[in-house]
Design an enzyme around this catalytic site. Structure first.
Site, mmCIF file in Angstrom:
data_model
loop_
_atom_site.group_PDB
_atom_site.id
_atom_site.type_symbol
_atom_site.label_atom_id
_atom_site.label_comp_id
_atom_site.label_asym_id
_atom_site.label_seq_id
_atom_site.Cartn_x
_atom_site.Cartn_y
_atom_site.Cartn_z
ATOM 1 N N HIS A 14 0.848 -1.192 0.000
ATOM 2 C CA HIS A 14 0.000 0.000 0.000
ATOM 3 C C HIS A 14 0.882 1.239 0.000
ATOM 4 C CE1 HIS A 14 -4.047 1.850 1.098
ATOM 5 N NE2 HIS A 14 -3.221 2.881 1.135
ATOM 6 N N HIS A 16 1.203 4.867 -2.537
ATOM 7 C CA HIS A 16 0.689 5.620 -3.679
ATOM 8 C C HIS A 16 1.846 6.216 -4.468
ATOM 9 C CE1 HIS A 16 -3.601 5.592 -2.475
ATOM 10 N NE2 HIS A 16 -3.084 5.445 -1.270
ATOM 11 N N ASP A 135 -6.372 2.705 -9.334
ATOM 12 C CA ASP A 135 -7.484 2.950 -8.421
ATOM 13 C C ASP A 135 -8.362 4.107 -8.868
ATOM 14 O OD1 ASP A 135 -5.958 5.213 -7.596
ATOM 15 O OD2 ASP A 135 -6.706 5.017 -5.547
ATOM 16 N N GLY A 167 -9.388 7.889 -2.004
ATOM 17 C CA GLY A 167 -10.044 9.164 -1.770
ATOM 18 C C GLY A 167 -10.870 9.165 -0.500
ATOM 19 N N HIS A 194 -9.754 0.858 -0.565
ATOM 20 C CA HIS A 194 -9.616 1.469 0.747
ATOM 21 C C HIS A 194 -10.958 1.339 1.468
ATOM 22 C CE1 HIS A 194 -6.171 3.315 -1.178
ATOM 23 N NE2 HIS A 194 -5.917 4.127 -0.164
ATOM 24 N N GLU A 197 -10.637 3.662 6.802
ATOM 25 C CA GLU A 197 -9.543 4.547 7.190
ATOM 26 C C GLU A 197 -10.099 5.767 7.923
ATOM 27 O OE1 GLU A 197 -5.969 7.297 5.227
ATOM 28 O OE2 GLU A 197 -7.518 6.455 3.945
ATOM 29 N N ASP A 275 1.853 4.094 2.761
ATOM 30 C CA ASP A 275 0.833 4.974 2.201
ATOM 31 C C ASP A 275 1.464 6.077 1.341
ATOM 32 O OD1 ASP A 275 -1.811 5.653 1.752
ATOM 33 O OD2 ASP A 275 -2.099 6.680 3.647
#
Length: 346
Positions: A14, A16, A135, A167, A194, A197, A275
Site C-alpha cells: 500500500h 501511492h 485505483d 479518496g 480502501h 480509514e 501509504d
C-alpha cells in the site's frame, strides 16, 4: 531489531505513486517545471515538505501532481520510489496509480504507460519488482470509475494486478462502485479498495460485501466491531495497515494507541505499509520498528509480519515461496525458535 528488520526481504502492498515522491525526486521535478511554484532549492523544499497538518499534506500532494506532465516525469517518480525501496531491502511492491487524475490533467495516455513501463524496467535492474494497482479517486464519482476501468482494461500494462478505490470515504459509498469492480474481477484484476480509514466498520463490510475485497486498504476502524475482526480473521482477509499515516492524519493518537494490537490479537492478517511515505515522514523499515517497539514484538513476530505481506501479495506462488524461504533464513540467523505457531493464510 533494526538490523534484523533491514535484513528481512520485504514486500509493500500500500504505497501511492504520487505520494511516494521523495525530496530528490521532487527537486528534480521542480527544476524541470519551475512554473509549478514548488521550491527549487533543497532547504526551501525541505521546509515546504515538512508535514504540518492534513490540509498542508493535500497542498503538497497536489503540487507534486501538477508537475507530472509526461513520460519523463512518471519515469522519474517510479525510479525515485524504486531507489528508496531498494535502500530498505524491499523486493516487491504493489504501487497504487490513479490514472484518472493524470489523464484529466492532460497527460497523454501513452506517456503515462511509457513512463510506468520504463520506470518499472529500471526498478527491476535495481532489484525491485513493481506491480500496479489502478485505483478510482472515489470523490470524483462514477465517471472516474468508468474511465479508470476502461483505461485499465484497454491498456492492461505489464504488472497491473489489481483494481482499487481511494479518496475520501465519508459520503462516498462503496456499493455504487460494485459494477466496476465486478467487471475488473472478471478481467482478472484483484479487488483492493480502501475502507475503514476515515469511516466506521460498515464501510469495510460494504467493501467486502459489495466489492468482494480480497484485501482492505487501511481497515483501521475494524477494531470497533468484534464480529468484523472475527470475520476478517476467519476468512484470512489481509489488511494493508499504515500506522504512521493514520497518526499523521489524526485517525489515531499514536502508534501505541493504534488498533494494530487488537487486529493481531484477533488473528487478522496484518501487513505494514507506508501509504504516502515522504509526506508523512515514514519508511517501511520505520513502520516495522515503530510497531515492534510499541507492541513489544520479538524477532519471530516481526518476521511473521514480513511473511504476511508476502502471502497477501499477488506474486506468483514460486516467488512467494522463495521470499518466504529467505525470510526464514534471516530469522534463523537471528535466533528464530525451531517451532513457531502457523501463520494465518490470506
Amino acid at each position: 531489531m533494526r538490523s534484523f528488520i533491514h535484513a528481512l526481504p520485504k514486500v509493500e502492498l500500500h504505497v501511492h505513486l504520487v505520494g511516494s515522491a521523495g525530496l530528490d525526486t521532487v527537486l528534480e521535478l521542480a527544476r524541470r517545471h519551475p512554473s509549478a511554484g514548488v521550491p527549487t532549492d533543497r532547504a526551501s523544499l525541505e521546509r515546504f515538505y515538512a508535514f504540518r497538518d492534513f490540509d498542508h499534506f493535500l497542498k503538497v500532494f497536489w503540487a507534486v501532481q501538477s508537475m507530472l506532465k509526461g513520460r519523463a516525469d512518471i519515469h522519474t517518480l517510479v525510479v525515485g520510489l524504486a531507489h528508496e525501496l531498494a535502500r530498505q531491502n524491499v523486493r516487491y511492491a504493489e504501487v497504487t496509480v490513479t490514472p484518472y487524475n493524470h489523464l484529466t490533467d492532460g497527460m497523454p495516455a501513452d506517456e503515462l504507460l511509457e513512463g510506468l513501463a520504463s520506470g518499472r524496467a529500471e526498478a527491476l535492474a535495481l532489484g525491485v519488482d513493481l506491480a500496479w494497482c489502478f485505483d478510482i479517486p472515489g470523490e470524483k464519482g462514477l465517471v472516474a470509475a468508468r474511465e479508470t476501468l476502461a483505461f485499465a482494461l484497454s491498456s492492461r500494462p505489464d504488472g497491473l494486478v489489481s483494481f482499487g478505490l481511494g479518496g475520501p470515504e465519508q459520503g462516498v459509498g462503496r456499493a455504487q462502485f460494485a459494477p466496476f469492480f465486478a467487471t475488473a474481477g472478471e478481467a482478472g484484476l484483484h479487488s483492493v479498495p480502501h475502507a475503514g480509514e476515515t469511516s466506521g466498520p460498515e464501510t469495510i463490510w460494504s467493501a467486502l460485501r459489495d466489492l468482494h475485497a480480497e484485501r482492505i486498504g487501511h481497515g483501521t476502524s475494524c477494531s470497533e466491531d468484534p464480529a468484523l475482526l472475527e470475520h476478517l480473521a476467519l476468512r484470512g482477509i489481509p489488511l494493508e495497515v499504515c500506522p504512521t499515516s493514520n497518526v499523521r492524519t489524526r485517525q489515531v493518537a499514536s502508534i501505541e494507541a493504534h488498533p494494530v494490537r487488537q487486529m493481531l490479537d484477533a488473528g487478522v492478517v496484518v501487513t505494514l505499509n507506508t501509504d504516502d511515505p515522504p509526506f508523512f515522514g515514514a519508511t517501511l523499515e520505520g513502520e516495522y520498528l515503530a510497531v515492534a517497539t510499541a507492541l513489544g514484538l520479538d524477532h519471530v513476530q516481526v518476521g511473521r509480519l514480513a511473511e504476511n505481506a508476502v502471502l497477501a501479495s499477488f506474486l506468483p506462488n514460486a516467488r512467494k515461496t522463495a521470499l518466504l524461504e529467505e525470510i526464514a533464513s534471516v530469522s534463523d540467523r537471528h535466533g528464530r525458535p525451531d517451532v513457531v505457531a502457523p501463520l494465518p493464510k490470506p
